[in-house]
Design a protein around this motif. Structure first.
Motif, PDB file in Angstrom:
ATOM      1  N   UNK A   1      -1.838   7.411 -12.270  1.00  0.00           N
ATOM      2  CA  UNK A   1      -2.244   6.652 -11.074  1.00  0.00           C
ATOM      3  C   UNK A   1      -0.907   6.059 -10.573  1.00  0.00           C
ATOM      4  N   UNK A   2       0.144   6.274 -11.243  1.00  0.00           N
ATOM      5  CA  UNK A   2       1.498   5.513 -10.892  1.00  0.00           C
ATOM      6  C   UNK A   2       2.440   6.497 -10.248  1.00  0.00           C
ATOM      7  N   UNK A   3       2.004   7.612 -10.218  1.00  0.00           N
ATOM      8  CA  UNK A   3       2.844   8.663  -9.332  1.00  0.00           C
ATOM      9  C   UNK A   3       2.938   8.323  -7.901  1.00  0.00           C
ATOM     10  N   UNK A   4       3.878   8.311  -7.260  1.00  0.00           N
ATOM     11  CA  UNK A   4       4.137   7.887  -5.715  1.00  0.00           C
ATOM     12  C   UNK A   4       3.287   8.714  -4.983  1.00  0.00           C
ATOM     13  N   UNK A   5       2.315   8.377  -4.222  1.00  0.00           N
ATOM     14  CA  UNK A   5       1.495   9.437  -3.507  1.00  0.00           C
ATOM     15  C   UNK A   5       1.219   8.698  -2.219  1.00  0.00           C
ATOM     16  N   UNK A   6       1.553   9.148  -1.056  1.00  0.00           N
ATOM     17  CA  UNK A   6       1.096   8.376   0.101  1.00  0.00           C
ATOM     18  C   UNK A   6      -0.583   8.171   0.264  1.00  0.00           C
ATOM     19  N   UNK A   7      -0.856   7.272   0.601  1.00  0.00           N
ATOM     20  CA  UNK A   7      -2.380   7.027   0.684  1.00  0.00           C
ATOM     21  C   UNK A   7      -3.220   6.482  -0.826  1.00  0.00           C
ATOM     22  N   UNK A   8      -2.470   6.491  -1.635  1.00  0.00           N
ATOM     23  CA  UNK A   8      -2.893   6.003  -2.909  1.00  0.00           C
ATOM     24  C   UNK A   8      -2.255   4.807  -3.727  1.00  0.00           C
ATOM     25  N   UNK A   9      -3.128   3.900  -3.913  1.00  0.00           N
ATOM     26  CA  UNK A   9      -2.595   2.453  -4.533  1.00  0.00           C
ATOM     27  C   UNK A   9      -2.335   2.671  -5.968  1.00  0.00           C
ATOM     28  N   UNK A  10      -1.479   1.868  -6.447  1.00  0.00           N
ATOM     29  CA  UNK A  10      -1.344   1.608  -8.014  1.00  0.00           C
ATOM     30  C   UNK A  10      -2.014   0.515  -8.361  1.00  0.00           C
ATOM     31  N   UNK A  11      -2.546   0.432  -9.802  1.00  0.00           N
ATOM     32  CA  UNK A  11      -3.335  -0.712  -9.964  1.00  0.00           C
ATOM     33  C   UNK A  11      -2.186  -1.634 -10.795  1.00  0.00           C
ATOM     34  N   UNK A  12      -2.812  -2.887 -10.523  1.00  0.00           N
ATOM     35  CA  UNK A  12      -1.772  -3.782 -11.255  1.00  0.00           C
ATOM     36  C   UNK A  12      -2.216  -4.149 -12.800  1.00  0.00           C
TER      37      UNK A  12
END
Length: 340
Positions: free
Chosen positions: A122-133
């Motif tokens: 989930x922490x891959x930089x991918x346009x349109x995808x948020x990362x969790x805190x």
């Protein structure tokens, strides 16, 4: 964040897919997977055949990954690889190659936990995808694992629930086999389920205390259900495939969601992420998105190509380990079983 770009070559060989990726910091430059069709003939992965195919595939896969990324070997900052869990013969191929390449290039070697990688994808930089805190809850669902994990930081994870017997992916594949569907059957159950009535047939959910799961009883229940109905009507499966698959999927999703809701209530954490091969399932993805509106959760669903086994997820763990100088020497060994 380092001043100059960090280039990680990552290798994944835990089961029957040979994969390699190149990451520039947290961004994927290439993500190449060679799949092994030979196992379809046997209705499941044959470990010896898998390790042989890895030996044939690993050099060309890495070569393609470097060419697609337009990166030379001399530019690489480190080599990351899957240490485990997985099939020992398969793991050894990736481990041996990673060790040799890191030694030859005189760059750091980074061992990665496969299940940790599914979560940190989930922490891959991918346009349109948020990362969790942090902290967030992760549900890892695959052919070999079913877990709920409390993720406090990149490398502080606590398993708070897991299967006591079979994994959810196995429940899907075994159900598909009972229905006469070819391997891998899980995606086919999902496909037929989309056309069926999820409440056509009722299956009992197992009563397992706390946040743990069990799927062995459900598999047995489905087997007896099919045997009984086929005895009465030899065309039962053919005539009702969509409804059977929809009912199986509905039951499995309810089992997963019941435990996830309990985990949210017990921890108070309303950020929920999924990972692992079964997270590619359309029914599970749709139900999790609905939970955002229904329960006020913030849900995170990985890009489709990062759900099944892939090297990009190994690379993102490798990148964060690189930042913290968590390197391994040549004495590191593959592990068929490994704690999260």
């Amino acid at each position: 964040m380092p001043q100059k770009p960090t280039y990680i070559l990552s290798i994944e060989s835990s089961c029957d897919d040979t994969a390699a990726a190149v990451l520039e910091n947290a961004k994927v430059l290439s993500n190449v997977v060679a799949r092994q069709a030979i196992h379809e003939e046997y209705g499941g992965v044959v470990p010896e055949l898998a390790s042989r195919a890895h030996q044939q595939n690993i050099v060309p896969v890495i070569d393609v990954a470097l060419k697609k990324a337009n990166i030379s070997r001399d530019q690489l900052s480190a080599v990351a690889f899957t240490q485990g869990p997985g099939l020992m013969g398969s793991l050894l191929v990736g481990t041996s190659f990673a060790k040799s390449m890191a030694l030859a290039l005189d760059i750091p070697l980074i061992a990665v936990n496969h299940m940790q990688a599914h979560i940190l994808a989930h922490f891959i930089d991918e346009e349109g995808f948020d990362k969790p805190d942090f902290p967030f809850l992760a549900m890892t669902i695959s052919g070999g694992h079913t877990q709920i994990v409390k993720v406090n930081s990149f490398f502080d994870m606590e398993v708070i629930g897991e299967t006591t017997d079979d994994a959810v992916g196995e429940a899907y594949d075994k159900s598909a086999k009972i229905l006469g569907l070819p391997y891998p059957g899980g995606p086919l159950v999902d496909k037929y389920a989309q056309q069926g009535n999820p409440k056509a047939y009722a299956f009992t959910k197992p009563k397992v205390p706390g946040l743990d799961f069990s799927f062995s009883g459900l598999k047995t229940q489905i087997l007896y259900f099919v045997q009984k109905n086929v005895a009465e009507n030899s065309d039962f499966i053919k005539d009702n495939m969509n409804d059977i698959c929809a009912s199986i999927q509905y039951t499995i999703i309810n089992i997963l969601m019941d435990k996830l809701k309990l985990a949210v209530n017990e921890t108070g954490i309303k950020q929920v992420a999924i990972g692992g091969g079964v997270s590619a399932n359309s029914g599970i993805r749709a139900t999790l998105k609905e939970a955002e509106k229904k329960y006020g959760w913030k849900t995170f669903i990985p890009k489709f190509e990062y759900t099944t086994d892939n090297a990009a997820m190994i690379g993102i763990v490798g990148y964060h380990k690189y930042l913290e100088h968590q390197f391994n020497d040549a004495s590191v060994t593959s592990k068929a079983r490994i704690e999260l």
